[in-house]
Motif scaffolding. Sequence first.
Motif, PDB file in Angstrom:
ATOM      1  N   PRO A  18      40.591  45.840  39.355  1.00 58.76           N
ATOM      2  CA  PRO A  18      41.302  44.671  39.395  1.00 58.76           C
ATOM      3  C   PRO A  18      40.273  43.548  39.328  1.00 58.76           C
ATOM      4  O   PRO A  18      40.857  42.410  39.048  1.00 58.76           O
ATOM      5  CB  PRO A  18      41.361  44.897  41.246  1.00 58.76           C
ATOM      6  N   LEU A  19      39.073  43.631  39.628  1.00 61.72           N
ATOM      7  CA  LEU A  19      38.165  42.360  39.475  1.00 61.72           C
ATOM      8  C   LEU A  19      38.034  42.155  37.767  1.00 61.72           C
ATOM      9  O   LEU A  19      38.285  40.866  37.458  1.00 61.72           O
ATOM     10  CB  LEU A  19      36.605  42.771  39.854  1.00 61.72           C
TER      11      LEU A  19
ATOM     12  N   GLN B 191      42.461  37.176  33.417  1.00 64.21           N
ATOM     13  CA  GLN B 191      43.613  36.244  33.854  1.00 64.21           C
ATOM     14  C   GLN B 191      43.130  34.690  34.059  1.00 64.21           C
ATOM     15  O   GLN B 191      43.819  33.757  33.698  1.00 64.21           O
ATOM     16  CB  GLN B 191      44.316  36.608  34.920  1.00 64.21           C
ATOM     17  N   PHE B 192      41.758  34.571  34.559  1.00 64.06           N
ATOM     18  CA  PHE B 192      41.336  33.236  34.666  1.00 64.06           C
ATOM     19  C   PHE B 192      40.137  32.844  33.899  1.00 64.06           C
ATOM     20  O   PHE B 192      39.187  32.349  34.253  1.00 64.06           O
ATOM     21  CB  PHE B 192      40.739  33.246  36.445  1.00 64.06           C
ATOM     22  N   THR B 193      40.508  32.934  32.591  1.00 59.67           N
ATOM     23  CA  THR B 193      39.217  32.617  31.611  1.00 59.67           C
ATOM     24  C   THR B 193      39.018  31.071  31.534  1.00 59.67           C
ATOM     25  O   THR B 193      37.870  30.514  31.539  1.00 59.67           O
ATOM     26  CB  THR B 193      39.780  32.929  30.310  1.00 59.67           C
ATOM     27  N   GLY B 194      40.138  30.318  32.109  1.00 56.41           N
ATOM     28  CA  GLY B 194      40.246  28.686  31.936  1.00 56.41           C
ATOM     29  C   GLY B 194      39.098  28.276  33.006  1.00 56.41           C
ATOM     30  O   GLY B 194      38.224  27.629  33.075  1.00 56.41           O
ATOM     31  N   LEU B 195      39.268  29.226  34.482  1.00 55.85           N
ATOM     32  CA  LEU B 195      38.266  29.041  35.330  1.00 55.85           C
ATOM     33  C   LEU B 195      36.782  29.287  35.101  1.00 55.85           C
ATOM     34  O   LEU B 195      35.881  28.462  35.502  1.00 55.85           O
ATOM     35  CB  LEU B 195      38.670  29.645  36.665  1.00 55.85           C
ATOM     36  N   LEU B 196      36.648  30.121  34.315  1.00 54.31           N
ATOM     37  CA  LEU B 196      35.411  30.611  33.835  1.00 54.31           C
ATOM     38  C   LEU B 196      34.853  29.708  32.942  1.00 54.31           C
ATOM     39  O   LEU B 196      33.389  29.543  32.936  1.00 54.31           O
ATOM     40  CB  LEU B 196      35.304  32.015  33.278  1.00 54.31           C
TER      41      LEU B 196
ATOM     42  N   ASN C 177      33.400  57.190  41.667  1.00 52.82           N
ATOM     43  CA  ASN C 177      34.754  56.769  41.210  1.00 52.82           C
ATOM     44  C   ASN C 177      34.662  55.261  41.704  1.00 52.82           C
ATOM     45  O   ASN C 177      35.630  54.699  41.505  1.00 52.82           O
ATOM     46  CB  ASN C 177      35.810  57.518  42.138  1.00 52.82           C
ATOM     47  N   MET C 178      33.316  54.845  41.861  1.00 50.95           N
ATOM     48  CA  MET C 178      33.118  53.462  42.000  1.00 50.95           C
ATOM     49  C   MET C 178      33.883  52.311  41.343  1.00 50.95           C
ATOM     50  O   MET C 178      34.389  51.431  41.400  1.00 50.95           O
ATOM     51  CB  MET C 178      31.643  53.188  42.224  1.00 50.95           C
ATOM     52  N   LEU C 179      33.743  52.790  39.856  1.00 53.14           N
ATOM     53  CA  LEU C 179      34.024  51.807  38.692  1.00 53.14           C
ATOM     54  C   LEU C 179      35.592  51.649  38.996  1.00 53.14           C
ATOM     55  O   LEU C 179      36.069  50.423  38.547  1.00 53.14           O
ATOM     56  CB  LEU C 179      33.962  52.652  37.403  1.00 53.14           C
ATOM     57  N   LEU C 180      36.541  52.548  39.383  1.00 49.24           N
ATOM     58  CA  LEU C 180      37.715  52.289  39.530  1.00 49.24           C
ATOM     59  C   LEU C 180      38.094  51.213  40.655  1.00 49.24           C
ATOM     60  O   LEU C 180      39.111  50.532  40.454  1.00 49.24           O
ATOM     61  CB  LEU C 180      38.530  53.794  40.028  1.00 49.24           C
TER      62      LEU C 180
END
Length: 146
Positions: A73-74, A80-85, A66-69
Amino acid sequence: MKRIVFTLMQVLGLIAAWYAADRASAWLRLPFSGGVVGLIVMVALLQSGVLRPAAIEHGADWLLSNMLLFFIPLVVSVVQFTGLLKTEGLRLFAVIGIGFTCVLLATAFTVEWVCRFERGRTLRRLRQERRLRRPLGAADTVGAAA
């Protein structure tokens, strides 16, 4: 139902072990995370025979399956932070890549070291058992025949 409770207890045990290692790492002010401390302690416990693999096997399997779960959140935060990317993306991916490579190499070298250690220990035990089974006069007759 019994297997579910058993797996849940193992998962809770692994979480408690991680938490204890994290607190110990913070208390001792170690330069690495509690996860690394926990890994070292877990390997030591497994190698010494204090902890049997069966005691954590089901819980570890469940966590790995279940590691993918745990990464959802990541992924949401990346969206949410595409500008930072856009501004710092290259640096972020470089740091992630270097970190990933370091963890991968450290894990590979640790596994290799443990496997070599275990093979050497088994080989020494087998040699000792063979010496104990050999008759007392067997070493003399082998040398005399040559």
